[in-house]
Design a protein around this motif. Structure first.
Motif, PDB file in Angstrom:
ATOM      1  N   ALA A  44       0.862  -1.175   0.000  1.00 30.35           N
ATOM      2  CA  ALA A  44       0.000   0.000   0.000  1.00 30.35           C
ATOM      3  C   ALA A  44       0.903   1.230   0.000  1.00 30.35           C
ATOM      4  CB  ALA A  44      -0.935  -0.008   1.211  1.00 30.35           C
ATOM      5  N   LYS A  45       0.310   2.404   0.036  1.00 25.83           N
ATOM      6  CA  LYS A  45       1.082   3.645   0.015  1.00 25.83           C
ATOM      7  C   LYS A  45       0.532   4.610   1.056  1.00 25.83           C
ATOM      8  CE  LYS A  45       0.350   4.369  -4.376  1.00 25.83           C
ATOM      9  NZ  LYS A  45       0.371   4.985  -5.729  1.00 25.83           N
ATOM     10  N   VAL A  46       1.437   5.365   1.657  1.00 28.38           N
ATOM     11  CA  VAL A  46       1.075   6.451   2.569  1.00 28.38           C
ATOM     12  C   VAL A  46       1.903   7.658   2.194  1.00 28.38           C
ATOM     13  CG1 VAL A  46       1.204   7.289   4.942  1.00 28.38           C
ATOM     14  CG2 VAL A  46       0.348   4.998   4.501  1.00 28.38           C
ATOM     15  N   PHE A  47       1.277   8.820   2.170  1.00 26.90           N
ATOM     16  CA  PHE A  47       1.984  10.068   1.906  1.00 26.90           C
ATOM     17  C   PHE A  47       1.853  10.976   3.116  1.00 26.90           C
ATOM     18  CE2 PHE A  47       2.331  14.454   0.603  1.00 26.90           C
ATOM     19  CZ  PHE A  47       3.406  14.445  -0.272  1.00 26.90           C
ATOM     20  N   HIS A  48       2.975  11.406   3.667  1.00 33.74           N
ATOM     21  CA  HIS A  48       2.978  12.413   4.732  1.00 33.74           C
ATOM     22  C   HIS A  48       4.366  13.016   4.830  1.00 33.74           C
ATOM     23  CE1 HIS A  48       5.280  10.239   7.912  1.00 33.74           C
ATOM     24  NE2 HIS A  48       4.778   9.159   7.355  1.00 33.74           N
ATOM     25  N   SER A  49       4.461  14.159   5.485  1.00 37.53           N
ATOM     26  CA  SER A  49       5.745  14.846   5.688  1.00 37.53           C
ATOM     27  C   SER A  49       6.475  15.056   4.358  1.00 37.53           C
ATOM     28  CB  SER A  49       6.635  14.046   6.657  1.00 37.53           C
ATOM     29  OG  SER A  49       5.966  13.783   7.864  1.00 37.53           O
ATOM     30  N   TYR A  66      -0.517  15.050  14.467  1.00 39.19           N
ATOM     31  CA  TYR A  66      -0.660  16.356  13.826  1.00 39.19           C
ATOM     32  C   TYR A  66       0.077  16.427  12.499  1.00 39.19           C
ATOM     33  CZ  TYR A  66      -2.990  17.802  17.992  1.00 39.19           C
ATOM     34  OH  TYR A  66      -3.887  17.872  19.012  1.00 39.19           O
ATOM     35  N   THR A  67      -0.089  15.382  11.699  1.00 40.81           N
ATOM     36  CA  THR A  67       0.531  15.331  10.382  1.00 40.81           C
ATOM     37  C   THR A  67      -0.543  14.976   9.360  1.00 40.81           C
ATOM     38  OG1 THR A  67       2.633  14.582  11.319  1.00 40.81           O
ATOM     39  CG2 THR A  67       2.297  14.211   8.975  1.00 40.81           C
ATOM     40  N   TYR A  68      -0.723  15.820   8.370  1.00 38.31           N
ATOM     41  CA  TYR A  68      -1.660  15.500   7.306  1.00 38.31           C
ATOM     42  C   TYR A  68      -1.097  14.349   6.483  1.00 38.31           C
ATOM     43  CZ  TYR A  68      -4.562  19.584   8.215  1.00 38.31           C
ATOM     44  OH  TYR A  68      -5.400  20.486   8.800  1.00 38.31           O
ATOM     45  N   SER A  69      -1.968  13.414   6.117  1.00 38.66           N
ATOM     46  CA  SER A  69      -1.491  12.252   5.378  1.00 38.66           C
ATOM     47  C   SER A  69      -2.569  11.728   4.443  1.00 38.66           C
ATOM     48  CB  SER A  69      -1.040  11.148   6.345  1.00 38.66           C
ATOM     49  OG  SER A  69      -2.069  10.823   7.259  1.00 38.66           O
ATOM     50  N   ARG A  70      -2.130  10.880   3.515  1.00 36.62           N
ATOM     51  CA  ARG A  70      -3.029  10.211   2.579  1.00 36.62           C
ATOM     52  C   ARG A  70      -2.691   8.722   2.568  1.00 36.62           C
ATOM     53  NH1 ARG A  70      -1.451  14.521  -0.970  1.00 36.62           N
ATOM     54  NH2 ARG A  70      -0.312  13.068  -2.299  1.00 36.62           N
ATOM     55  N   TYR A  71      -3.720   7.871   2.457  1.00 35.33           N
ATOM     56  CA  TYR A  71      -3.538   6.423   2.420  1.00 35.33           C
ATOM     57  C   TYR A  71      -4.138   5.874   1.131  1.00 35.33           C
ATOM     58  CZ  TYR A  71      -3.400   7.166   7.532  1.00 35.33           C
ATOM     59  OH  TYR A  71      -3.131   7.611   8.800  1.00 35.33           O
TER      60      TYR A  71
END
Length: 290
Positions: A44-49, A66-71
């Motif tokens: 899978a993929k996660v995007f943050h920082s 407190y980090t915006y992220s996408r899964y």
């Protein structure tokens, strides 16, 4: 540095195992909690920082609070997951003290530690893997009651495992190791700021507290912490305001006062500059599915 870390408390919120497919597709996730994953199978993929992480079996992943992220999962994966609340009393966030690597190869015993947490904390799995359904309106009292219901032995083992897994991601201190006295002074200053966010704080006041000239203090702070004092203070005020917006029913005026803003309009302008939306808009958006 280690003296500051002695005050770190990790409180378990959720621990579970999930088999997930294409339904694991979420954008604009904002969590007031730390998350740790162990990937058992699939991808899978996660995007943050500002980074994209390809989740691979046999690896651990950290998403700071407190980090915006996408899964996103294109096919299928299996994960063990932890969500926990990290606190340092009234001091600085642990994420301000250390540098982290968000992807690390799991060590031989790590899968056992996840399974052991499941044994120690039954019934703490998520019933809905949509972060909007469980993450944005924390009921800390309920989670704390679950932790308090543990036996002393199970509580200590749970905390020890959380600390051990969290330690996997720590790389080195953000505060320079150029001298014990300097480390102590910076630690004192960060604690002082954290404890007094509800008050007026300026560089001169901090310099006087440190018995240093204003210019020298500002340069030293920037060198050791990586940011000038005023932007740091403002960021900490907004971070605290976000936590209060998500975890209390306080009015915007009350929250503004609690984080050191006497003027609600000014608070709203600063908040929008940092968060991209007004305090009220932020609360509505994050709690709409709570």
């Amino acid at each position: 540095m280690n003296q500051l870390l002695r005050s770190l408390q990790l409180s378990l919120l959720n621990i579970g195992y999930a088999q997930l497919g294409k339904e694991w597709d979420f954008d604009n996730v904002f969590s007031p909690f730390t998350r740790i994953y162990y990937i058992a199978k699939g991808n899978a993929k996660v995007f943050h920082s500002n980074q994209e992480f390809y989740l691979k079996p046999g690896y651990l992943y950290l998403i700071p609070s407190y980090t915006y992220s996408r899964y996103k999962c294109d096919t299928y994966h299996e994960q063990y997951y932890i969500s926990c609340f990290e606190g340092m009393g009234n001091g600085p966030s642990v994420y301000n003290l250390c540098h982290y690597q968000y992807e690390v190869a799991a060590q031989e015993m790590d899968l056992y530690y996840f399974k052991r947490l499941l044994e120690l904390n039954p019934g703490r799995s998520l019933t809905n893997n949509d972060p909007q359904a469980y993450d944005n309106r924390p009921t800390l009292d309920r989670f704390e009651q679950s932790n308090n219901d543990l036996t002393a032995q199970d509580y200590l083992e749970t905390h020890a495992i959380l600390s051990l897994l969290f330690s996997r991601f720590v790389r080195h201190s953000k505060i320079s190791d150029s001298g014990a006295e300097t480390r102590r002074e910076i630690g004192d200053i960060l604690n002082y700021i954290g404890e007094n966010l509800h008050l007026r704080i300026d560089v001169k006041q901090l310099a006087d507290y440190s018995n240093l000239s204003t210019d020298y203090f500002s340069r030293m702070f920037n060198e050791k912490v990586g940011i000038r004092p005023n932007p740091y203070i403002q960021a900490k005020r907004i971070e605290r305001a976000q936590l209060l917006l998500l975890t209390t029913n306080n009015s915007l005026k009350q929250i503004a006062s609690k984080v050191g803003f006497e003027n609600l309009s000014y608070f709203s302008r600063v908040f929008k500059k940092h968060a991209g939306k007004s305090p009220g808009g932020f609360r509505r958006e994050q709690l709409k599915n709570g």
